[in-house]
Design a protein around this motif. Structure first.
Motif, short mmCIF file in Angstrom:
data_model
loop_
_atom_site.label_atom_id
_atom_site.label_comp_id
_atom_site.label_asym_id
_atom_site.label_seq_id
_atom_site.Cartn_x
_atom_site.Cartn_y
_atom_site.Cartn_z
N VAL A 124 0.86 -1.18 0.00
CA VAL A 124 0.00 0.00 0.00
C VAL A 124 0.90 1.23 0.00
O VAL A 124 1.78 1.37 0.85
CB VAL A 124 -0.94 0.00 1.22
CG1 VAL A 124 -1.79 1.26 1.24
CG2 VAL A 124 -1.80 -1.25 1.23
N GLN A 125 0.69 2.13 -0.97
CA GLN A 125 1.54 3.30 -1.12
C GLN A 125 1.00 4.54 -0.42
O GLN A 125 1.74 5.23 0.26
CB GLN A 125 1.77 3.62 -2.60
CG GLN A 125 2.63 2.59 -3.30
CD GLN A 125 2.93 3.02 -4.70
OE1 GLN A 125 2.04 3.33 -5.48
NE2 GLN A 125 4.21 3.06 -5.03
N GLU A 126 -0.27 4.86 -0.68
CA GLU A 126 -0.80 6.12 -0.15
C GLU A 126 -2.32 6.15 -0.25
O GLU A 126 -2.92 5.40 -1.01
CB GLU A 126 -0.23 7.30 -0.94
CG GLU A 126 -0.64 7.30 -2.42
CD GLU A 126 -0.01 8.41 -3.23
OE1 GLU A 126 0.26 9.49 -2.68
OE2 GLU A 126 0.20 8.19 -4.44
N LYS A 127 -2.93 7.04 0.53
CA LYS A 127 -4.38 7.28 0.44
C LYS A 127 -4.58 8.50 -0.45
O LYS A 127 -3.92 9.52 -0.27
CB LYS A 127 -4.99 7.51 1.81
CG LYS A 127 -6.52 7.56 1.77
CD LYS A 127 -7.12 7.74 3.14
CE LYS A 127 -7.59 6.39 3.63
NZ LYS A 127 -8.40 6.51 4.86
N VAL A 128 -5.50 8.36 -1.42
CA VAL A 128 -5.75 9.43 -2.37
C VAL A 128 -7.25 9.69 -2.46
O VAL A 128 -8.06 8.86 -2.07
CB VAL A 128 -5.18 9.09 -3.76
CG1 VAL A 128 -3.65 9.04 -3.73
CG2 VAL A 128 -5.73 7.78 -4.28
N SER A 129 -7.61 10.83 -2.98
CA SER A 129 -9.02 11.19 -3.18
C SER A 129 -9.22 11.65 -4.61
O SER A 129 -8.28 11.99 -5.31
CB SER A 129 -9.42 12.30 -2.21
OG SER A 129 -9.47 11.79 -0.89
N ASP A 140 -10.91 8.72 -0.19
CA ASP A 140 -10.36 7.78 0.80
C ASP A 140 -9.98 6.45 0.16
O ASP A 140 -10.26 5.37 0.69
CB ASP A 140 -11.34 7.55 1.95
CG ASP A 140 -11.60 8.82 2.73
OD1 ASP A 140 -10.65 9.62 2.89
OD2 ASP A 140 -12.74 9.03 3.16
N VAL A 141 -9.35 6.53 -1.00
CA VAL A 141 -8.95 5.36 -1.78
C VAL A 141 -7.49 5.04 -1.49
O VAL A 141 -6.64 5.93 -1.50
CB VAL A 141 -9.14 5.63 -3.29
CG1 VAL A 141 -8.60 4.50 -4.13
CG2 VAL A 141 -10.61 5.90 -3.59
N TRP A 142 -7.20 3.78 -1.23
CA TRP A 142 -5.82 3.35 -1.02
C TRP A 142 -5.25 2.90 -2.36
O TRP A 142 -5.85 2.09 -3.06
CB TRP A 142 -5.74 2.21 -0.02
CG TRP A 142 -5.91 2.69 1.38
CD1 TRP A 142 -7.01 2.52 2.17
CD2 TRP A 142 -4.96 3.41 2.16
NE1 TRP A 142 -6.80 3.10 3.40
CE2 TRP A 142 -5.54 3.65 3.42
CE3 TRP A 142 -3.66 3.88 1.92
CZ2 TRP A 142 -4.89 4.34 4.44
CZ3 TRP A 142 -3.01 4.56 2.93
CH2 TRP A 142 -3.62 4.78 4.17
N LYS A 143 -4.08 3.44 -2.70
CA LYS A 143 -3.36 3.05 -3.91
C LYS A 143 -2.26 2.07 -3.51
O LYS A 143 -1.51 2.33 -2.57
CB LYS A 143 -2.73 4.26 -4.60
CG LYS A 143 -1.93 3.89 -5.85
CD LYS A 143 -1.24 5.11 -6.42
CE LYS A 143 -0.38 4.71 -7.62
NZ LYS A 143 0.42 5.84 -8.09
N TYR A 158 -0.58 -1.32 -10.65
CA TYR A 158 -1.11 -0.52 -9.54
C TYR A 158 -2.58 -0.84 -9.36
O TYR A 158 -3.28 -1.19 -10.32
CB TYR A 158 -0.92 0.98 -9.82
CG TYR A 158 0.54 1.33 -9.94
CD1 TYR A 158 1.28 1.67 -8.82
CD2 TYR A 158 1.18 1.27 -11.17
CE1 TYR A 158 2.63 1.96 -8.92
CE2 TYR A 158 2.53 1.55 -11.28
CZ TYR A 158 3.25 1.89 -10.15
OH TYR A 158 4.60 2.15 -10.25
N THR A 159 -3.06 -0.72 -8.14
CA THR A 159 -4.46 -0.98 -7.85
C THR A 159 -4.98 0.09 -6.90
O THR A 159 -4.22 0.63 -6.08
CB THR A 159 -4.64 -2.40 -7.24
OG1 THR A 159 -6.03 -2.67 -7.10
CG2 THR A 159 -3.94 -2.55 -5.91
N TRP A 160 -6.24 0.45 -7.03
CA TRP A 160 -6.88 1.44 -6.16
C TRP A 160 -8.09 0.79 -5.50
O TRP A 160 -8.93 0.19 -6.19
CB TRP A 160 -7.32 2.65 -6.97
CG TRP A 160 -6.20 3.51 -7.44
CD1 TRP A 160 -5.77 4.67 -6.86
CD2 TRP A 160 -5.37 3.32 -8.60
NE1 TRP A 160 -4.72 5.20 -7.58
CE2 TRP A 160 -4.44 4.39 -8.64
CE3 TRP A 160 -5.30 2.34 -9.58
CZ2 TRP A 160 -3.49 4.51 -9.64
CZ3 TRP A 160 -4.34 2.45 -10.57
CH2 TRP A 160 -3.45 3.53 -10.59
N MET A 161 -8.20 0.89 -4.17
CA MET A 161 -9.26 0.23 -3.41
C MET A 161 -10.08 1.26 -2.64
O MET A 161 -9.52 2.03 -1.84
CB MET A 161 -8.65 -0.79 -2.46
CG MET A 161 -7.93 -1.92 -3.18
SD MET A 161 -6.80 -2.85 -2.13
CE MET A 161 -5.38 -1.75 -2.14
#
Length: 179
Positions: A124-129, A140-143, A158-161
């Motif tokens: 998990v790299q970072e939380k993005v919006s 509040d998506v985790w990349k 890469y994946t976004w959750m």
């Protein structure tokens, strides 16, 4: 390599009968020698649906998941154990893949798949919006970065959750070296 255990409930991979995830996948193959073959982009669609509650061969409760892509249909099984989401190839599978480890936070790392030929590691790299996909825009998506290593071949994607949704986006570029 830091590998963490499972923690709180896995709300980034909601397991409920009737949940459906529809994806459009675009894969770009970038060639190092464009005199032989130019860069190519492929697009495909797929669908994953949780179709039933089941009991795994080990006695744990789980869910049947049916995935379709074109004419290909695959049935697999998922369960949540100790707040990890585990994926099974069959009801009798005793070596599940780790689809998700919680809590999701920057630096959380796990081995999703491993066999004698290689492995898939997720970090998990970072939380993005503000991640926009055809279905909606999510905050509040985790990349995460997914590194697949099999022999001398290393692929990065890469994946976004998104919370209460799951995987909303994935991206990968395949670089083909023509000798």
């Amino acid at each position: 390599l830091l590998v963490v255990g499972c923690g709180k409930k896995a709300d980034y991979y909601p397991l409920t009968v009737g949940n459906i995830w529809n994806y459009t996948t675009t894969t770009t193959i970038a060639n190092t020698d464009t005199t032989i073959m130019h860069d190519t982009t492929y697009t495909s669609t797929s669908k994953s649906e949780i179709t039933a509650e089941i009991t795994l061969g080990n006695g744990d409760a789980g869910f049947e998941m049916v995935g379709t892509s074109g004419t290909f249909v695959d049935t697999s099984y998922v369960s949540e154990k100790d707040a990890c989401v585990l994926g099974y190839d069959s009801l009798a599978d005793t070596s599940p893949d780790t689809l998700l480890v919680t809590p999701l936070e920057e630096g959380t790392t796990w081995i999703a798949y491993s066999d004698p030929t290689g492995s898939v590691r997720v970090t998990v790299q970072e939380k993005v919006s503000g991640i926009t996909v055809p279905a909606d825009t999510y905050d509040d998506v985790w990349k995460g970065i997914v590194v697949s290593t099999f022999g001398s071949v290393v692929d990065t994607s890469y994946t976004w959750m998104a919370p209460n949704i799951g995987n909303i986006k994935s991206a990968a570029t395949v670089i083909s070296v023509i000798l």
